[in-house]
Design a protein around this motif. Structure first.
Motif, PDB file in Angstrom:
ATOM      1  N   GLU A   1       0.806  -1.219   0.000  1.00 55.36           N
ATOM      2  CA  GLU A   1       0.000   0.000   0.000  1.00 55.36           C
ATOM      3  C   GLU A   1       0.838   1.266   0.000  1.00 55.36           C
ATOM      4  N   LYS A   2       2.111   1.143   0.307  1.00 51.84           N
ATOM      5  CA  LYS A   2       2.990   2.314   0.376  1.00 51.84           C
ATOM      6  C   LYS A   2       4.433   1.846   0.266  1.00 51.84           C
ATOM      7  N   ILE A   3       5.320   2.793   0.087  1.00 49.73           N
ATOM      8  CA  ILE A   3       6.753   2.492   0.026  1.00 49.73           C
ATOM      9  C   ILE A   3       7.459   3.328   1.088  1.00 49.73           C
ATOM     10  N   HIS A   4       8.222   2.662   1.942  1.00 54.13           N
ATOM     11  CA  HIS A   4       9.077   3.348   2.916  1.00 54.13           C
ATOM     12  C   HIS A   4      10.484   3.453   2.334  1.00 54.13           C
ATOM     13  N   ILE A   5      10.991   4.676   2.214  1.00 55.75           N
ATOM     14  CA  ILE A   5      12.378   4.884   1.807  1.00 55.75           C
ATOM     15  C   ILE A   5      13.165   5.317   3.029  1.00 55.75           C
ATOM     16  N   ILE A   6      14.203   4.574   3.323  1.00 53.64           N
ATOM     17  CA  ILE A   6      15.038   4.849   4.485  1.00 53.64           C
ATOM     18  C   ILE A   6      16.487   4.966   4.039  1.00 53.64           C
ATOM     19  N   GLY A   7      17.337   5.456   4.929  1.00 52.95           N
ATOM     20  CA  GLY A   7      18.740   5.633   4.593  1.00 52.95           C
ATOM     21  C   GLY A   7      19.002   7.006   4.009  1.00 52.95           C
ATOM     22  N   GLY A   8      20.261   7.233   3.627  1.00 50.05           N
ATOM     23  CA  GLY A   8      20.666   8.541   3.144  1.00 50.05           C
ATOM     24  C   GLY A   8      19.866   9.035   1.962  1.00 50.05           C
ATOM     25  N   GLY A   9      19.436   8.103   1.099  1.00 48.76           N
ATOM     26  CA  GLY A   9      18.654   8.483  -0.069  1.00 48.76           C
ATOM     27  C   GLY A   9      17.307   9.079   0.268  1.00 48.76           C
ATOM     28  N   ALA A  10      16.831   8.889   1.496  1.00 48.42           N
ATOM     29  CA  ALA A  10      15.554   9.489   1.904  1.00 48.42           C
ATOM     30  C   ALA A  10      15.630  11.013   1.907  1.00 48.42           C
ATOM     31  N   ASN A  11      16.852  11.566   1.911  1.00 51.20           N
ATOM     32  CA  ASN A  11      17.021  13.021   1.845  1.00 51.20           C
ATOM     33  C   ASN A  11      16.801  13.568   0.444  1.00 51.20           C
ATOM     34  N   ASN A  12      16.787  12.699  -0.562  1.00 53.85           N
ATOM     35  CA  ASN A  12      16.670  13.149  -1.945  1.00 53.85           C
ATOM     36  C   ASN A  12      15.195  13.295  -2.306  1.00 53.85           C
ATOM     37  N   HIS A  13      14.639  14.471  -2.018  1.00 52.33           N
ATOM     38  CA  HIS A  13      13.209  14.692  -2.215  1.00 52.33           C
ATOM     39  C   HIS A  13      12.810  14.555  -3.685  1.00 52.33           C
ATOM     40  N   PHE A  14      13.720  14.910  -4.586  1.00 52.50           N
ATOM     41  CA  PHE A  14      13.434  14.809  -6.010  1.00 52.50           C
ATOM     42  C   PHE A  14      13.223  13.355  -6.418  1.00 52.50           C
ATOM     43  N   LEU A  15      14.146  12.484  -6.040  1.00 49.47           N
ATOM     44  CA  LEU A  15      14.008  11.074  -6.384  1.00 49.47           C
ATOM     45  C   LEU A  15      12.820  10.439  -5.656  1.00 49.47           C
ATOM     46  N   ASN A  16      12.569  10.870  -4.419  1.00 54.90           N
ATOM     47  CA  ASN A  16      11.404  10.354  -3.692  1.00 54.90           C
ATOM     48  C   ASN A  16      10.110  10.669  -4.448  1.00 54.90           C
ATOM     49  N   GLN A  17      10.006  11.906  -4.965  1.00 52.89           N
ATOM     50  CA  GLN A  17       8.800  12.285  -5.710  1.00 52.89           C
ATOM     51  C   GLN A  17       8.709  11.505  -7.019  1.00 52.89           C
ATOM     52  N   LEU A  18       9.830  11.346  -7.701  1.00 55.85           N
ATOM     53  CA  LEU A  18       9.825  10.542  -8.926  1.00 55.85           C
ATOM     54  C   LEU A  18       9.374   9.117  -8.640  1.00 55.85           C
TER      55      LEU A  18
END
Length: 490
Positions: free
Chosen positions: A402-419
């Motif tokens: 139902e959702k995706i949890h992004i954790i770790g340093g990459g969670a700071n990359n709001h651009f990639l998170n939105q993509l």
């Protein structure tokens, strides 16, 4: 509630940190005590890790915690990347620097081993994604080459186990890190002896496998004296950094996928049992050990490595910040160029931008000519790879996502998170960024009796860290881009 302090040593392929976790009233606060670089050492044509330097840095971290901060931790624990290992001789000394997984010596070792054991048998008995640097293939390459190091090897210890050993003098193998080796029975603390025997690997070099969160001993007297620390317990936390990170996913229940985002993107689900079949073999998915008997069913995806290597290749020309690279990506059209992030040409190319350009030319997409186009290519491709991976997982698991949890340093990359939200059509919840150190610390807390379950650990995470939600937007033609991407990877 009593305040507890736990010191986590979290080592990645490019840097390491000593992080102090202070637990009080079901909340945790983190303090960075020490940070240091970690780099592969290129010696006589091969890549190694300097385990002695790393151990010195860990002792420095403990010393700073005790002497500079004035805080005596209740325990310590180490997590690192997977697969790589140290050789101990009969005197208990480290016999050589450990090879780094990106070393080229294993390029043919998978195919070589499949001449003796079928690919199907290896997968069905181990459940691990085939990657040329898995410990099984590293060891088999040594057997095949009759490497002299095996003649003096009494035991092997994976990197976190080796550092635990240097602290405590106790040689044990932790379950989650062992599971990365492609040498254990899926979901069990047992070596997969038939595979190991057929590969010609001496079983005598393997040690007992213990659960994550096992107290294996205490720091040795000489380490205590050098650092000024009490002889505190050494906890075998989830020694594989991804296993520690997944333990810190701030989720309730299981209806989610995770991406542990860093140099690698580890994307998957948490399952009660391994998922091993002809289909998962065809898709090349892995079943790695988690906390409390769980299995991390996931795909190893070459993640921010592509961006990191582009940045490194350009540093003489322009020393970009990470945010500057994101801003550049926003200046060009999306989907003009795409790559398969897991193409073998990106494993360790030396010049990543050149490798990306060559991939685009080879697949008749034209030639990305600017830094902005190359960066955008990588970000779009990673988001589409996450969508592709999600679709694959849905074909072999009935578990709702139902959702995706992004954790770790990459969670700071709001651009990639939105993509990622846009590409998958799912809400993306980003945080915590220090998931690996947090999971390490909370497993120490569990081992020391301050916490009692994985659910309680995750409740502490929810109480302690902000999570940012990214909702899917429909401004771009992701479906067309996805069809183009699928044609590149299949």
């Amino acid at each position: 509630m009593q305040k507890h302090h736990f010191l986590a040593f979290d080592l990645g392929a490019s840097s390491g940190r000593a992080i102090l976790g202070s637990l009080e009233s079901s909340k945790i606060t983190l303090t960075e005590v020490h940070r240091f670089e970690n780099q592969m050492q290129y010696i006589n044509g091969h890549f190694f890790w300097n385990v002695f330097s790393l151990f010195n840095e860990l002792k420095t971290g403990l010393k700073k915690c005790v002497q500079d901060l004035g805080i005596q931790p209740d325990s310590i624990g180490v997590d690192t990347w997977g697969v790589d290992f140290v050789h101990l001789n009969k005197e208990g000394m480290i016999a050589s620097l450990p090879f780094a997984y990106r070393d080229s010596r294993t390029e043919s070792s998978m195919d070589d081993l499949f001449q003796i054991i079928s690919k199907e048998e290896v997968y069905l008995k181990t459940g691990i994604q085939f990657m040329q640097f898995n410990s099984l293939f590293q060891l088999y390459s040594m057997v095949k080459e009759k490497a002299s190091i095996l003649d003096v090897t009494d035991k092997i210890l994976f990197m976190p186990d080796a550092l635990n050993y240097l602290f405590s003098g106790v040689a044990k193998t932790e379950f989650s890190i062992a599971s990365t080796s492609q040498m254990i029975v899926p979901g069990k603390n047992e070596w997969q002896l038939p595979i190991i025997e057929k590969a010609g690997i001496p079983m005598s070099i393997l040690t007992e496998i213990v659960d994550p969160g096992t107290k294996i001993g205490f720091i040795k007297d000489d380490v205590a004296e050098e650092t000024g620390s009490n002889p505190v317990p050494v906890i075998a936390v989830a020694g594989h950094d991804t296993a520690s990170a997944i333990a810190a996913v701030p989720a309730k229940g299981r209806n989610y996928a995770y991406i542990s985002s860093g140099t690698w993107s580890l994307m998957g689900i948490e399952s009660d049992q391994p998922l091993i079949s002809e289909k998962t073999l065809e898709m090349n998915y892995t079943n790695e050990g988690g906390v409390e008997g769980t299995t991390r069913f996931l795909k190893n995806i070459m993640g921010m490595w592509l961006i990191q290597e582009c940045r490194r290749a350009w540093e003489d020309e322009k020393n970009y910040t990470w945010d500057e690279m994101v801003q550049l990506a926003k200046t060009v059209d999306p989907f003009k160029y795409l790559v398969n992030p897991d193409d073998a040409s990106f494993l360790n190319p030396g010049n990543m931008p050149k490798a990306i350009v060559e991939f685009c030319k080879k697949t008749n997409q034209g030639t990305p000519s600017t830094h902005a186009e190359i960066i955008r290519c990588v970000y779009d491709s990673l988001a589409l790879k996450y969508r592709y991976t999600l679709d694959q997982i849905k074909t072999v698991s009935d578990q709702p996502i139902e959702k995706i949890h992004i954790i770790g340093g990459g969670a700071n990359n709001h651009f990639l998170n939105q993509l990622t939200a846009d590409a998958t059509g799912l809400d993306v919840l980003a945080g915590p960024t220090e998931a690996t150190a947090t999971g390490n610390i909370l497993l120490q807390a569990k081992a020391m009796g301050a916490l009692h379950s994985l659910d309680e650990m995750r409740e502490v995470v929810r109480n302690s860290f902000e999570v940012i939600t990214f909702t899917p937007q429909k401004e771009l033609n992701w479906e067309k881009a996805y069809l183009n991407f699928v044609n590149l990877v299949e």
